[in-house]
Design an enzyme around this catalytic site. Structure first.
Site, mmCIF file in Angstrom:
data_model
loop_
_atom_site.group_PDB
_atom_site.id
_atom_site.type_symbol
_atom_site.label_atom_id
_atom_site.label_comp_id
_atom_site.label_asym_id
_atom_site.label_seq_id
_atom_site.Cartn_x
_atom_site.Cartn_y
_atom_site.Cartn_z
ATOM 1 N N LYS A 217 -12.070 51.965 -48.933
ATOM 2 C CA LYS A 217 -12.464 51.891 -47.525
ATOM 3 C C LYS A 217 -12.938 53.266 -47.095
ATOM 4 O O LYS A 217 -12.185 54.235 -47.156
ATOM 5 C CB LYS A 217 -11.284 51.429 -46.675
ATOM 6 C CG LYS A 217 -11.598 51.384 -45.189
ATOM 7 C CD LYS A 217 -10.446 50.842 -44.381
ATOM 8 C CE LYS A 217 -10.760 50.893 -42.903
ATOM 9 N NZ LYS A 217 -9.640 50.402 -42.085
ATOM 10 N N LYS A 270 -15.376 48.365 -48.528
ATOM 11 C CA LYS A 270 -15.717 48.301 -47.112
ATOM 12 C C LYS A 270 -16.262 49.638 -46.644
ATOM 13 O O LYS A 270 -15.653 50.662 -46.955
ATOM 14 C CB LYS A 270 -14.446 47.952 -46.325
ATOM 15 C CG LYS A 270 -14.611 47.930 -44.837
ATOM 16 C CD LYS A 270 -13.285 47.730 -44.188
ATOM 17 C CE LYS A 270 -13.485 47.906 -42.707
ATOM 18 N NZ LYS A 270 -12.268 48.086 -42.000
HETATM 19 C C1 PBG Z 1 -8.315 48.990 -39.194
HETATM 20 C C2 PBG Z 1 -9.655 48.406 -39.463
HETATM 21 C C3 PBG Z 1 -10.908 48.841 -39.023
HETATM 22 C C4 PBG Z 1 -11.816 47.891 -39.472
HETATM 23 C C5 PBG Z 1 -11.103 46.924 -40.155
HETATM 24 N N1 PBG Z 1 -9.777 47.275 -40.155
HETATM 25 C C6 PBG Z 1 -11.301 49.965 -38.181
HETATM 26 C C7 PBG Z 1 -11.221 51.334 -38.681
HETATM 27 O O1 PBG Z 1 -10.798 51.607 -39.801
HETATM 28 O O2 PBG Z 1 -11.546 52.194 -37.880
HETATM 29 C C8 PBG Z 1 -13.302 47.893 -39.209
HETATM 30 C C9 PBG Z 1 -13.963 46.576 -39.341
HETATM 31 C C10 PBG Z 1 -15.331 46.482 -38.779
HETATM 32 O O3 PBG Z 1 -15.989 47.484 -38.408
HETATM 33 O O4 PBG Z 1 -15.814 45.358 -38.697
HETATM 34 N N2 PBG Z 1 -8.088 50.227 -39.722
#
Ligand code: PBG
Length: 347
Positions: A217, A270
Site C-alpha cells: 500500500k 493499492k
Molecule cells: C485506510 C484506508 C485508506 C484507503 C483505504 N483504506 C485511506 C488512506 O490510507 O489514507 C483509501 C481508499 C481509496 O482511496 O479509495 N487507511
C-alpha cells in the site's frame, strides 16, 4: 511482395465473434468488490461530492443500496466505518455497536451469501487521523550543524507507534469476526499486523477467517476523495512514515513476502492503475489470490472527465479494469462496481 509469408495477426480480428474467441482477459461480476462507507444515525444517505454515485450510509439504508446490486450479481463489499466520536486510540473501532459491527450483522442477515470484508485501520477513528497510535508530542527540531540556520534538519516528527497499534488492530479484527465478517483486511501498514491479527483471530476461535492483507500500500495522492468520504485526512503530516514510497518496486515484494510469511490469504496492491507493474511483480512471485484496489482518486478522475464529455466513461472504465486484471489481479475493489454491474446487465 514479401519473400516470406506475412504473419497476419489481423486474421483473428476480423469479426466480434473471432475477437471474443481469442480474448485473453475478461472482467466479470465475480471479480468485483464494492467499498461502502457506513456511519451512525438513521435514514442517512449523504452523497460524497468527489465520488459521484457514492454516499455515506447509515446501517438502516444498507439494504436499499445493496439489494438491487445483489440482484445484478454483486459478490462482496468492503466496509469502512465513520464513527460519531473520535478519540486518541479510536475506541469506536472495536465497539460492539460500532458502525461497521452493526453493518456486518445487518448485511449477513439480509444477504447471507454476500462476502462481507472489513477494512481494519485506525485513521477513520482517531482524532488525529493517522492509522495508528501517536507517540508523545513532537520534540524540538534539531539542526545538524548546531545553529539551526541551514544544513541537514533532523526533524523529530511525532511517530506512529508500531507495536502499540498492533494490539488495537488485533482487537478490531476480532470484533469484526465476532460480528460475522467473512474476510479481515488490515490496511494500517504497521509491521507485523498480519501475524498479530492472525494470532488474535486464532485465539478467539476464528481460525477459519481469512486475511486479505493490504500488502503493498503506497503513500498515494490518489486517496484524496476517500479521505473526504471517510472523514479521515491526517490532521498533520502525511502517511509516509508507514505507507510505501511510490518509487519502490523491490520493497513492495519485501512487504508482500512478509505478509505471506505472516499468514496472509489474499495479497493486495493499492492503488491499482499507477502500480500495474507491482501487481505483475506480485503475480509472478506468489501463487496467492491477488486483490487490487482501484482507489477513490482513480474513480474520481474518470467520473470528472466523463462528466465533461471528454472520455467515454464505459469504455475507459472497462479498459482500466481489464488492465488491472491483465496485470495479474484476481479481485478488483472498485467504486465503478455498481456502474459495471448495470452495464453487464444492459449487455
Ligand atoms: C485506510 C484506508 C485508506 C484507503 C483505504 N483504506 C485511506 C488512506 O490510507 O489514507 C483509501 C481508499 C481509496 O482511496 O479509495 N487507511
Amino acid at each position: 511482395m514479401a519473400s516470406f509469408p506475412i504473419t497476419r495477426l489481423r486474421r483473428l480480428r476480423r469479426s466480434p465473434g473471432l475477437r471474443a474467441l481469442v480474448r485473453e482477459t475478461a472482467v466479470t461480476a465475480d471479480d468485483l468488490i464494492l467499498p461502502l462507507f457506513v456511519r451512525h444515525g438513521r435514514g442517512m444517505r449523504q452523497p460524497i461530492g468527489s465520488m459521484p454515485g457514492h454516499a455515506q450510509l447509515s446501517v438502516d439504508r444498507l439494504a436499499d443500496e445493496v439489494g438491487p446490486l445483489a440482484k445484478l450479481g454483486l459478490r462482496g463489499v468492503l466496509l469502512f466505518g465513520i464513527p460519531s466520536k473520535k478519540d486518541a486510540i479510536g475506541s469506536a473501532n472495536f465497539a460492539e455497536d460500532g458502525p461497521v459491527q452493526q453493518a456486518i450483522r445487518a448485511l449477513k442477515r439480509d444477504f447471507p451469501g454476500l462476502v462481507v470484508m472489513t477494512d481494519v485501520c485506525m485513521c477513520e477513528y482517531t482524532d488525529h487521523g493517522h492509522c495508528g497510535i501517536l507517540s508523545a508530542p513532537a520534540p524540538l527540531q534539531v539542526s545538524a550543524n548546531g545553529n539551526g540556520s541551514h544544513g541537514l534538519m533532523v526533524a523529530q516528527m511525532p511517530y506512529i507507534l508500531n507495536d502499540e497499534t498492533l494490539e488495537v488492530l488485533g482487537r478490531v479484527s476480532v470484533s469484526h469476526a465476532e460480528a460475522g465478517a467473512d474476510i479481515i483486511a488490515p490496511s494500517a501498514m504497521m509491521d507485523g499486523q498480519v501475524a498479530t491479527i492472525r494470532d488474535a483471530l486464532d485465539d478467539a476461535g476464528f481460525a477459519e477467517t481469512p486475511i486479505m492483507a493490504y500488502s503493498a500500500k503506497f503513500a498515494s495522492a490518489f486517496y484524496g476523495p476517500f479521505r473526504e468520504a471517510a472523514e479521515s485526512p491526517p490532521s498533520f503530516g502525511d502517511r509516509a512514515q508507514y505507507q510505501m514510497d511510490p518509487a519502490n518496486r523491490r520493497e513492495a515484494l519485501r512487504e508482500t513476502q512478509l505478509d505471506v510469511a505472516e499468514g496472509a490469504d489474499i495479497l493486495m496492491v493499492k492503488p491499482a492503475l499507477p502500480y500495474l507493474d507491482i501487481i505483475r511483480d506480485v503475480r509472478e512471485h506468489f501463487d496467492h489470490p491477488i486483490a487490487a484496489y482501484n482507489v477513490s482518486g482513480e474513480y474520481a478522475m474518470v467520473k470528472a472527465a466523463a462528466e465533461r464529455g471528454w472520455i467515454d466513461e464505459r469504455r475507459v472504465t472497462m479498459e482500466t479494469l481489464t488492465s488491472i486484471k491483465r496485470a495479474g489481479a484476481d479481485i478488483i475493489i472498485s467504486y465503478h462496481t455498481p456502474d459495471v454491474l448495470k452495464w453487464f446487465k444492459e449487455g
